[in-house]
Scaffold this active site. Sequence first.
Site, PDB file in Angstrom:
ATOM      1  N   TYR A  16      10.975 -26.500  11.915  1.00 35.50           N
ATOM      2  CA  TYR A  16      11.174 -25.041  11.988  1.00 35.50           C
ATOM      3  C   TYR A  16      10.135 -24.371  12.880  1.00 35.50           C
ATOM      4  O   TYR A  16       8.926 -24.620  12.758  1.00 35.50           O
ATOM      5  CB  TYR A  16      11.088 -24.415  10.591  1.00 35.50           C
ATOM      6  CG  TYR A  16      11.113 -22.900  10.624  1.00 35.50           C
ATOM      7  CD1 TYR A  16      12.300 -22.222  10.872  1.00 35.50           C
ATOM      8  CD2 TYR A  16       9.945 -22.156  10.474  1.00 35.50           C
ATOM      9  CE1 TYR A  16      12.339 -20.831  10.945  1.00 35.50           C
ATOM     10  CE2 TYR A  16       9.959 -20.771  10.543  1.00 35.50           C
ATOM     11  CZ  TYR A  16      11.158 -20.115  10.781  1.00 35.50           C
ATOM     12  OH  TYR A  16      11.188 -18.757  10.869  1.00 35.50           O
TER      13      TYR A  16
ATOM     14  N   HIS B  73      10.212  -9.666  18.721  1.00 40.14           N
ATOM     15  CA  HIS B  73       9.588  -9.203  17.484  1.00 40.14           C
ATOM     16  C   HIS B  73       8.624  -8.036  17.711  1.00 40.14           C
ATOM     17  O   HIS B  73       8.133  -7.454  16.752  1.00 40.14           O
ATOM     18  CB  HIS B  73       8.848 -10.364  16.806  1.00 40.14           C
ATOM     19  CG  HIS B  73       9.760 -11.344  16.127  1.00 40.14           C
ATOM     20  ND1 HIS B  73      10.923 -11.783  16.696  1.00 40.14           N
ATOM     21  CD2 HIS B  73       9.671 -11.967  14.915  1.00 40.14           C
ATOM     22  CE1 HIS B  73      11.517 -12.644  15.882  1.00 40.14           C
ATOM     23  NE2 HIS B  73      10.781 -12.764  14.787  1.00 40.14           N
TER      24      HIS B  73
ATOM     25  N   ASN C  36       2.484 -15.035  12.733  1.00 38.22           N
ATOM     26  CA  ASN C  36       2.907 -15.269  11.349  1.00 38.22           C
ATOM     27  C   ASN C  36       1.715 -15.202  10.395  1.00 38.22           C
ATOM     28  O   ASN C  36       0.884 -16.098  10.362  1.00 38.22           O
ATOM     29  CB  ASN C  36       3.590 -16.633  11.256  1.00 38.22           C
ATOM     30  CG  ASN C  36       4.555 -16.740  10.097  1.00 38.22           C
ATOM     31  OD1 ASN C  36       4.955 -17.820   9.711  1.00 38.22           O
ATOM     32  ND2 ASN C  36       4.951 -15.625   9.532  1.00 38.22           N
TER      33      ASN C  36
ATOM     34  N   TYR D 203     -15.782  16.958 -19.801  1.00 36.12           N
ATOM     35  CA  TYR D 203     -15.512  15.551 -19.487  1.00 36.12           C
ATOM     36  C   TYR D 203     -15.819  15.211 -18.030  1.00 36.12           C
ATOM     37  O   TYR D 203     -16.202  14.084 -17.720  1.00 36.12           O
ATOM     38  CB  TYR D 203     -14.049  15.212 -19.767  1.00 36.12           C
ATOM     39  CG  TYR D 203     -13.650  15.226 -21.223  1.00 36.12           C
ATOM     40  CD1 TYR D 203     -14.580  15.451 -22.237  1.00 36.12           C
ATOM     41  CD2 TYR D 203     -12.328  15.002 -21.577  1.00 36.12           C
ATOM     42  CE1 TYR D 203     -14.204  15.470 -23.561  1.00 36.12           C
ATOM     43  CE2 TYR D 203     -11.935  15.013 -22.913  1.00 36.12           C
ATOM     44  CZ  TYR D 203     -12.877  15.246 -23.902  1.00 36.12           C
ATOM     45  OH  TYR D 203     -12.489  15.260 -25.207  1.00 36.12           O
TER      46      TYR D 203
ATOM     47  N   ARG E 204     -19.594  14.611 -18.350  1.00 37.15           N
ATOM     48  CA  ARG E 204     -20.003  13.688 -19.406  1.00 37.15           C
ATOM     49  C   ARG E 204     -19.376  12.299 -19.237  1.00 37.15           C
ATOM     50  O   ARG E 204     -19.984  11.279 -19.581  1.00 37.15           O
ATOM     51  CB  ARG E 204     -19.610  14.274 -20.755  1.00 37.15           C
ATOM     52  CG  ARG E 204     -20.306  13.611 -21.919  1.00 37.15           C
ATOM     53  CD  ARG E 204     -19.755  13.960 -23.270  1.00 37.15           C
ATOM     54  NE  ARG E 204     -19.003  15.190 -23.380  1.00 37.15           N
ATOM     55  CZ  ARG E 204     -18.190  15.455 -24.391  1.00 37.15           C
ATOM     56  NH1 ARG E 204     -18.039  14.565 -25.356  1.00 37.15           N
ATOM     57  NH2 ARG E 204     -17.531  16.594 -24.458  1.00 37.15           N
TER      58      ARG E 204
ATOM     59  N   PHE F 206       2.752 -16.726   3.983  1.00 37.99           N
ATOM     60  CA  PHE F 206       2.827 -15.493   4.766  1.00 37.99           C
ATOM     61  C   PHE F 206       3.177 -14.278   3.918  1.00 37.99           C
ATOM     62  O   PHE F 206       3.106 -13.141   4.388  1.00 37.99           O
ATOM     63  CB  PHE F 206       3.886 -15.623   5.868  1.00 37.99           C
ATOM     64  CG  PHE F 206       5.222 -16.081   5.332  1.00 37.99           C
ATOM     65  CD1 PHE F 206       6.023 -15.249   4.575  1.00 37.99           C
ATOM     66  CD2 PHE F 206       5.660 -17.378   5.570  1.00 37.99           C
ATOM     67  CE1 PHE F 206       7.236 -15.684   4.064  1.00 37.99           C
ATOM     68  CE2 PHE F 206       6.880 -17.816   5.068  1.00 37.99           C
ATOM     69  CZ  PHE F 206       7.675 -16.965   4.309  1.00 37.99           C
TER      70      PHE F 206
ATOM     71  N   GLU G  74      14.995 -13.584   4.471  1.00 33.55           N
ATOM     72  CA  GLU G  74      13.736 -13.053   3.928  1.00 33.55           C
ATOM     73  C   GLU G  74      14.130 -11.993   2.894  1.00 33.55           C
ATOM     74  O   GLU G  74      14.115 -10.796   3.167  1.00 33.55           O
ATOM     75  CB  GLU G  74      12.896 -12.486   5.071  1.00 33.55           C
ATOM     76  CG  GLU G  74      12.542 -13.567   6.091  1.00 33.55           C
ATOM     77  CD  GLU G  74      12.117 -13.031   7.449  1.00 33.55           C
ATOM     78  OE1 GLU G  74      12.024 -11.796   7.602  1.00 33.55           O
ATOM     79  OE2 GLU G  74      11.895 -13.848   8.354  1.00 33.55           O
TER      80      GLU G  74
END
Length: 660
Positions: free
Chosen positions: A164, A194, A307, A395, A398, A444, A529
């Site tokens: 791959y 990409h 990647n 508060y 404190r 990844f 994906e």
Amino acid sequence: MPRYTVHVRGEWLAVPCLNCTNTIRWLGKEAVRRYMKNKPDNGGFASAEEVKFYIRRCKGLGLLDLDDTVEDALEDNEFVEVVIEGDIMSPDFIPSQPEGVHLYSKYREPEQYISLDGNSLTTEDLVNLGKGLYKIKLTPEAEAKVKQSREVIERIVKEQTVVYGITTGFGKFARTVIPNSKLRELQVNLVRSHSAGVGKPLSPERSRMLLALRINVLAKGYSGISLETLQQVIEAFNASCLPYIPEKGTVGASGDLAPLSHLALGLIGEGKMWSPKSGWADAKYVLEAHGLRPITLKPKEGLALINGTQMITSLGCEAVERASAIARQADIIAALTLEVLKGTTRAFDTDIHAVRPHRGQAEVAFRFRSLLDSDHHPSEIAESHRFCDRVQDAYTMRCCPQVHGIVNDTIAFVKDIMMTEINSATDNPMVFAERAETISGGNFHGEYPAKALDYLAIGVHELAAISERRIERLCNPSLSELPAFLVTEGGLNSGFMIAHCTAAALVSENKALCHPSSVDSLSTSAATEDHVSMGGWAARKALRVIEHVEQVLAIELLAACQGIEFLRPLRTTTPLEKVYDLVRSVVRPWMKDRFMAPDIEAAHRLLVEQKVWEVAKPYIEKYRREHIPESRPISPTAFSLGSLEMNTGVGHDHGHQDEL
């Protein structure tokens, strides 16, 4: 022959200069002439002679005198910009410089190196690399590992094994086998296709961090990149040649594909790139100006560059470091507010926190004691109300150890995850040289940093939420016993009225930004994906939350210092007086209304640069040394992670009458 790279209306032109006695005016006209030549309508000009313009350097934006010679005014291959009179900048125009150019014009090439091996980088190191404080080199061990993993890839290619991303397509195309003759083209196509991000580019600091972190991951030796290519990437980093990386487009699995592809695109000489010398320009020109060659990708190398979770994680490291800085300083600011509001220190008694021994809580209480202990640092303000009839505080004062404390513990938890992530291999497939094979997996996936950064935003936001309430107490005369909105002649003057509104607005924005992005997932890549982390947005919004926290605390710091003015001539403790003096070195007291935004920005800058911490830290650490009995060492459960250091301390502090 000298050559200059000239920017005209969004285009970059290489202009050779045969005669060094030519003027800057000649250079501008020649650039305009070449620009017109490339345009069907001559760019809307009848001739270059009629165009009125001025010229400035891309580095620092300094204007050039049109009558100077190019030999006297410019260095060879310098980048300049022709600005045509009457032009209106398009909102879509990519400027020749990023925001804050005045900061980058001061850039000096670092002389020191940091050695990367993929295993020992820290969040502090990465932020400093982003600031341009170091160059990078690999350790000999890292070089050996990179070579070994590349040998596995070369054998796969030679034997035409189906693996791959090396000999196949990507995502849904994982079953498409690519012939050996097109394996290089495969990698270039991957990077180009990409590179689909949108939005503003990352700043140079964040681009440096991203590039440095990718180098660190590649140095681990599980990516299959060649040592030659990795050295080219390092050379680009060391020259501060930084690709144009849009901030939006990653879903955080399979890694940060879009931003890392833009990173790789610049390295192969395509798209835009920035350097202190050039500003934004075509990548090939920027690399050439620094004596560098575009990378020629070999099989697997495009995938090796894009990647991983480095976008999420590099921004996350900045978020962690800024969160640590503001958390430390929030304690100092809150202590100053408590003094102005004449609060008690009884709530910070060691015994209270010993019976609920969260580490962050104990450390925050200790810091309050170190700053407010009137026996150690006499305070005239504290002495003035020692015998008042109030029993306990609100508060927001404190409960600072309990509220600020969990923020500190949250930061420590997130930092631990980030430290692991920045030294992790996040490629796919992974190359295991010792086994002489590649294995596909899911390292990844960005769920770890995404979840952690969502948690960080939620945690750190509380510093602003409680700070805004303290600002309200400072501005409200029924709660502070000070003039309304901390100004004299109220009505004529409005004082801190709208500064408090700004703080409230920022806190409200944070409430929306704290919605976790990592609870969302959208299936991508044709359901290949099918679960993603959305970690890129988790990282970006965490940084926005932290910036808002810094700004709210900057407003509180100004308000507390203004409150001191109304308590004079009484003085607070020595460390808090030092903090007051620091603020007054950049912001004068508020005697009557004036333009307030610059004051807030000046105080914000003090916090970003950690000046408030630097002033108070010596007193805190001195108190720590003096209040740890030599016979009672710190327990093994005590910790030191970044700024968090547990210490039980001893003694009791004074304030109001004993609480009932």
